[in-house]
Design a protein around this motif. Structure first.
Motif, PDB file in Angstrom:
ATOM      1  N   VAL A 198       0.822  -1.371   0.030  1.00 32.68           N
ATOM      2  CA  VAL A 198      -0.005  -0.223   0.105  1.00 32.68           C
ATOM      3  C   VAL A 198       1.089   1.187  -0.017  1.00 32.68           C
ATOM      4  O   VAL A 198       1.818   1.097   0.772  1.00 32.68           O
ATOM      5  CB  VAL A 198      -0.886  -0.151   1.213  1.00 32.68           C
ATOM      6  N   LYS A 199       0.451   2.156  -0.861  1.00 32.11           N
ATOM      7  CA  LYS A 199       1.177   3.544  -0.922  1.00 32.11           C
ATOM      8  C   LYS A 199       0.392   4.462   0.263  1.00 32.11           C
ATOM      9  O   LYS A 199      -0.622   4.489   0.133  1.00 32.11           O
ATOM     10  CB  LYS A 199       1.180   4.285  -2.151  1.00 32.11           C
ATOM     11  N   SER A 200       1.220   4.661   1.293  1.00 30.88           N
ATOM     12  CA  SER A 200       0.624   5.306   2.514  1.00 30.88           C
ATOM     13  C   SER A 200       0.144   6.760   2.096  1.00 30.88           C
ATOM     14  O   SER A 200       0.942   7.623   1.550  1.00 30.88           O
ATOM     15  CB  SER A 200       1.620   5.464   3.565  1.00 30.88           C
ATOM     16  N   LEU A 201      -1.037   7.189   2.222  1.00 34.34           N
ATOM     17  CA  LEU A 201      -1.667   8.454   1.964  1.00 34.34           C
ATOM     18  C   LEU A 201      -1.960   9.412   3.057  1.00 34.34           C
ATOM     19  O   LEU A 201      -1.785  10.643   3.050  1.00 34.34           O
ATOM     20  CB  LEU A 201      -2.783   8.373   0.971  1.00 34.34           C
ATOM     21  N   VAL A 202      -2.800   8.424   4.029  1.00 29.00           N
ATOM     22  CA  VAL A 202      -3.172   9.395   5.138  1.00 29.00           C
ATOM     23  C   VAL A 202      -3.173   8.396   6.565  1.00 29.00           C
ATOM     24  O   VAL A 202      -3.176   7.192   6.367  1.00 29.00           O
ATOM     25  CB  VAL A 202      -4.609  10.022   5.292  1.00 29.00           C
ATOM     26  N   ALA A 203      -2.203   8.943   7.574  1.00 29.38           N
ATOM     27  CA  ALA A 203      -2.143   7.898   8.772  1.00 29.38           C
ATOM     28  C   ALA A 203      -2.841   8.705   9.768  1.00 29.38           C
ATOM     29  O   ALA A 203      -2.780   9.896  10.049  1.00 29.38           O
ATOM     30  CB  ALA A 203      -0.840   7.754   9.038  1.00 29.38           C
ATOM     31  N   GLY A 204      -3.639   7.831  10.678  1.00 28.24           N
ATOM     32  CA  GLY A 204      -4.171   8.176  11.803  1.00 28.24           C
ATOM     33  C   GLY A 204      -3.547   8.030  12.932  1.00 28.24           C
ATOM     34  O   GLY A 204      -2.605   7.196  13.001  1.00 28.24           O
ATOM     35  N   ILE A 205      -3.479   8.969  14.086  1.00 27.20           N
ATOM     36  CA  ILE A 205      -2.766   8.836  15.321  1.00 27.20           C
ATOM     37  C   ILE A 205      -3.468   8.059  16.550  1.00 27.20           C
ATOM     38  O   ILE A 205      -4.677   8.561  16.446  1.00 27.20           O
ATOM     39  CB  ILE A 205      -2.072  10.006  15.699  1.00 27.20           C
ATOM     40  N   ASN A 206      -3.112   7.224  17.136  1.00 31.71           N
ATOM     41  CA  ASN A 206      -3.768   6.552  18.194  1.00 31.71           C
ATOM     42  C   ASN A 206      -2.860   6.546  19.606  1.00 31.71           C
ATOM     43  O   ASN A 206      -1.632   6.582  19.256  1.00 31.71           O
ATOM     44  CB  ASN A 206      -3.982   5.100  17.883  1.00 31.71           C
ATOM     45  N   PRO A 207      -3.532   6.210  20.558  1.00 29.26           N
ATOM     46  CA  PRO A 207      -2.757   6.044  21.805  1.00 29.26           C
ATOM     47  C   PRO A 207      -1.641   5.036  21.886  1.00 29.26           C
ATOM     48  O   PRO A 207      -0.765   5.113  22.454  1.00 29.26           O
ATOM     49  CB  PRO A 207      -3.877   5.761  22.846  1.00 29.26           C
ATOM     50  N   VAL A 208      -2.096   3.830  21.016  1.00 34.35           N
ATOM     51  CA  VAL A 208      -1.101   2.717  21.002  1.00 34.35           C
ATOM     52  C   VAL A 208       0.382   3.079  20.603  1.00 34.35           C
ATOM     53  O   VAL A 208       1.405   2.626  20.848  1.00 34.35           O
ATOM     54  CB  VAL A 208      -1.635   1.661  20.323  1.00 34.35           C
ATOM     55  N   GLU A 209       0.396   4.381  19.862  1.00 37.30           N
ATOM     56  CA  GLU A 209       1.608   4.489  19.131  1.00 37.30           C
ATOM     57  C   GLU A 209       2.678   5.100  20.515  1.00 37.30           C
ATOM     58  O   GLU A 209       3.801   4.466  20.783  1.00 37.30           O
ATOM     59  CB  GLU A 209       1.796   5.445  18.238  1.00 37.30           C
ATOM     60  N   GLY A 210       2.243   5.903  21.300  1.00 39.86           N
ATOM     61  CA  GLY A 210       2.952   6.043  22.507  1.00 39.86           C
ATOM     62  C   GLY A 210       3.234   5.197  23.517  1.00 39.86           C
ATOM     63  O   GLY A 210       4.148   5.106  24.067  1.00 39.86           O
ATOM     64  N   PHE A 211       2.116   4.272  23.399  1.00 41.95           N
ATOM     65  CA  PHE A 211       2.153   3.043  24.505  1.00 41.95           C
ATOM     66  C   PHE A 211       3.414   2.271  23.796  1.00 41.95           C
ATOM     67  O   PHE A 211       4.131   1.806  24.843  1.00 41.95           O
ATOM     68  CB  PHE A 211       1.020   2.506  24.270  1.00 41.95           C
ATOM     69  N   MET A 212       3.589   2.126  22.518  1.00 46.85           N
ATOM     70  CA  MET A 212       4.568   1.018  22.112  1.00 46.85           C
ATOM     71  C   MET A 212       5.805   1.748  22.434  1.00 46.85           C
ATOM     72  O   MET A 212       6.943   1.139  22.519  1.00 46.85           O
ATOM     73  CB  MET A 212       4.018   0.643  20.637  1.00 46.85           C
ATOM     74  N   GLN A 213       5.871   3.006  22.136  1.00 44.00           N
ATOM     75  CA  GLN A 213       7.106   3.843  22.198  1.00 44.00           C
ATOM     76  C   GLN A 213       7.780   3.752  23.659  1.00 44.00           C
ATOM     77  O   GLN A 213       8.946   3.540  23.884  1.00 44.00           O
ATOM     78  CB  GLN A 213       6.930   5.191  21.843  1.00 44.00           C
ATOM     79  N   LEU A 228       2.182  13.460  15.910  1.00 40.93           N
ATOM     80  CA  LEU A 228       2.306  12.773  17.212  1.00 40.93           C
ATOM     81  C   LEU A 228       2.456  13.754  18.204  1.00 40.93           C
ATOM     82  O   LEU A 228       1.803  13.927  19.517  1.00 40.93           O
ATOM     83  CB  LEU A 228       3.799  11.974  17.171  1.00 40.93           C
ATOM     84  N   ASP A 229       2.936  14.965  18.233  1.00 36.29           N
ATOM     85  CA  ASP A 229       3.137  16.083  18.877  1.00 36.29           C
ATOM     86  C   ASP A 229       1.499  16.830  19.301  1.00 36.29           C
ATOM     87  O   ASP A 229       1.171  16.923  20.565  1.00 36.29           O
ATOM     88  CB  ASP A 229       3.853  17.513  18.559  1.00 36.29           C
ATOM     89  N   ALA A 230       0.641  16.812  18.143  1.00 34.01           N
ATOM     90  CA  ALA A 230      -0.480  17.369  18.317  1.00 34.01           C
ATOM     91  C   ALA A 230      -1.256  16.421  19.336  1.00 34.01           C
ATOM     92  O   ALA A 230      -2.228  16.647  19.904  1.00 34.01           O
ATOM     93  CB  ALA A 230      -1.192  17.637  17.177  1.00 34.01           C
ATOM     94  N   PHE A 231      -0.942  15.144  18.871  1.00 39.40           N
ATOM     95  CA  PHE A 231      -1.794  14.180  19.540  1.00 39.40           C
ATOM     96  C   PHE A 231      -1.614  14.098  21.159  1.00 39.40           C
ATOM     97  O   PHE A 231      -2.628  13.999  21.947  1.00 39.40           O
ATOM     98  CB  PHE A 231      -1.520  12.756  19.099  1.00 39.40           C
ATOM     99  N   ASN A 232      -0.266  14.407  21.435  1.00 39.88           N
ATOM    100  CA  ASN A 232       0.172  14.127  22.891  1.00 39.88           C
ATOM    101  C   ASN A 232      -0.442  15.496  23.741  1.00 39.88           C
ATOM    102  O   ASN A 232      -0.499  15.494  24.833  1.00 39.88           O
ATOM    103  CB  ASN A 232       1.577  14.178  22.854  1.00 39.88           C
ATOM    104  N   ALA A 233      -0.665  16.547  22.699  1.00 40.67           N
ATOM    105  CA  ALA A 233      -1.117  17.839  23.328  1.00 40.67           C
ATOM    106  C   ALA A 233      -2.745  17.905  23.570  1.00 40.67           C
ATOM    107  O   ALA A 233      -2.998  18.729  24.254  1.00 40.67           O
ATOM    108  CB  ALA A 233      -0.670  19.083  22.521  1.00 40.67           C
ATOM    109  N   ARG A 234      -3.299  16.875  23.229  1.00 39.54           N
ATOM    110  CA  ARG A 234      -4.884  16.844  23.423  1.00 39.54           C
ATOM    111  C   ARG A 234      -5.107  17.016  24.740  1.00 39.54           C
ATOM    112  O   ARG A 234      -4.590  16.244  25.730  1.00 39.54           O
ATOM    113  CB  ARG A 234      -5.359  15.552  22.622  1.00 39.54           C
ATOM    114  N   LYS A 235      -6.297  17.684  25.019  1.00 41.52           N
ATOM    115  CA  LYS A 235      -6.806  17.488  26.358  1.00 41.52           C
ATOM    116  C   LYS A 235      -8.049  16.711  26.658  1.00 41.52           C
ATOM    117  O   LYS A 235      -8.957  16.693  27.479  1.00 41.52           O
ATOM    118  CB  LYS A 235      -7.171  18.984  26.755  1.00 41.52           C
ATOM    119  N   GLY A 236      -8.479  15.838  25.468  1.00 39.25           N
ATOM    120  CA  GLY A 236      -9.740  15.063  25.622  1.00 39.25           C
ATOM    121  C   GLY A 236     -10.940  15.841  24.913  1.00 39.25           C
ATOM    122  O   GLY A 236     -10.940  17.096  24.527  1.00 39.25           O
TER     123      GLY A 236
END
Ligand SMILES: NC(=O)c1ccc[n+]([C@@H]2O[C@H](COP(=O)([O-])OP(=O)(O)OC[C@H]3O[C@@H](n4cnc5c(N)ncnc54)[C@H](OP(=O)(O)O)[C@@H]3O)[C@@H](O)[C@H]2O)c1
Length: 345
Positions: free
Chosen positions: A31-46, A323-331
């Motif tokens: 697949v050619k990646s066109l749009v990626a959604g960010i999820n809590p699991v990325e930070g969790f795995m990191q 990723l920065d914007a995701f981590n700055a979310r307040k809910g």
């Protein structure tokens, strides 16, 4: 190929251009990646390294792109098709924060014109997890208006979360009581009633009892934060005549205190595309069954992508801003998505 590489547990996400383009196996597509959604699991795995099968690793699992190569036995997809869904987590070659990645044919959704590229990137993780929780976990049928009694309630804890918003329970004919912040809008959640999870537990339980009059035996904690609320609600306020009550949770890492008469199911989306145990095989079989039905519901508009916010410009490196914007979310915010490349041409 470019990608966002993570060297080790607790490491920094870094833009590199040294990755090898993966090659699809017989039942896979590239697949050619066109749009990626960010999820809590990325930070969790990191932070924990859990679910990561090899280092260094590229992450990203909410996929939206175009098929550019098909494996020798692939039937569902052809080159040029739109594709979306959740890729294998933490597995080299499969993740979306890079220019090209692999997906398993039977675990991927085919995109129609009914869904935008960005909208498609909001769907995979949320809907598959919601179906694991509600269909596999609380044992309802993935079928429109299949509830035996249209006055029966399902409690969804964390109704405004990425996973909670996809509470397909409503579509299946149940009334939905969602817990959320007071600021989350009940209409946009599709819930029949909401209760704030910010009030004390005893007050939440009293509200749940008052609204449902005890007419529920199923609860799904989409937030991963509310096991106590869910188990207590079922035990103290649920249908006293129910032979079995069902509690499903997205939290599969903190043990849950058992309660008599309540069956517990833990979602494990992380097993997508994996093998090695009966449970993993069952999770994958369940998801393979959900996908054709869900594709139809999205194409017919019965289910809709989440509201989203595109962060940054276009390019693999924009993932770092996402990723920065995701981590700055307040809910309560919209789903964060990033444009990895311009449209397929
Ligand atoms: N095990 C699995 O297979 C699996 C799969 C997917 C996700 N997950 C996990 O599930 C969790 C939710 O994922 P997500 O993508 O939906 O996250 P998300 O979009 O970031 O949503 C989290 C939401 O949880 C709500 N929340 C926080 N504390 C709560 C509480 N005590 N009661 C009820 N709601 C509460 C908040 O709602 P308000 O905005 O209303 O405050 C917040 O917006 C994450 O921990 C994720 O890692 C697990």
């Amino acid at each position: 190929m470019k990608g966002i590489l993570l060297e080790k547990v607790g490491g920094e996400f870094t833009l590199v251009d040294t990755l090898e383009k993966p090659k699809p196996g017989p039942t896979q597509v590239l697949v050619k990646s066109l749009v990626a959604g960010i999820n809590p699991v990325e930070g969790f795995m990191q932070m924990t390294g859990m679910l990561v099968t090899a280092w260094p690793i590229v992450l990203g699992c909410d996929a939206s792109g175009t098929v550019v190569e098909v494996g020798s036995s692939v039937k569902k997809f052809s080159e040029g098709d739109g594709i979306y869904g959740c890729t294998r987590l933490g597995t080299p070659g499969y993740c979306t924060f890079q220019e090209y990645f692999l997906m398993d044919e039977n675990l991927a959704f085919k995109k129609s014109e009914a869904i935008s590229l960005e909208g498609a990137a909001t769907i995979g993780v949320g809907i598959l997890t919601a179906c694991l929780g509600l269909i596999s976990g609380t044992k309802i049928k993935l079928e429109q208006n299949s509830a035996a009694d249209s006055n029966e309630w399902i409690i969804v804890l964390g109704g405004s979360a990425g996973v909670g918003q996809y509470a397909v329970a409503k579509l299946c004919g149940y009334k939905v009581l969602a817990t959320c912040s007071p600021s989350s809008d009940k209409a946009s959640l599709g819930a029949d009633a909401t209760v704030s999870y910010k009030i004390p537990l005893a007050e939440q339980l009293a509200e749940i009892a008052k609204i449902t009059k005890g007419k529920f035996s199923r609860c799904f904690d989409a937030s991963a934060m509310a096991a106590e609320t869910g188990m207590d609600a079922l035990a103290q306020c649920g249908d006293p005549d129910a032979q079995v009550k069902h509690f499903a949770s997205t939290n599969d890492w903190v043990p849950i205190e058992p309660k008599e008469g309540v069956e517990v199911y833990l979602c494990s989306l992380g097993q997508i595309g994996r093998s090695g145990s009966e449970h993993t095989a069952q999770v994958n079989q369940d998801m393979e069954g959900f996908i054709p039905v869900l594709e139809r519901y999205f194409d017919e508009g019965l289910l809709k992508p989440m509201e989203y916010e595109v962060v940054g410009d276009v390019g693999v490196g924009e993932v770092l801003k996402g990723l920065d914007a995701f981590n700055a979310r307040k809910g309560g915010e919209k789903k964060v998505v990033v444009r990895i490349a311009p449209d397929s041409a």
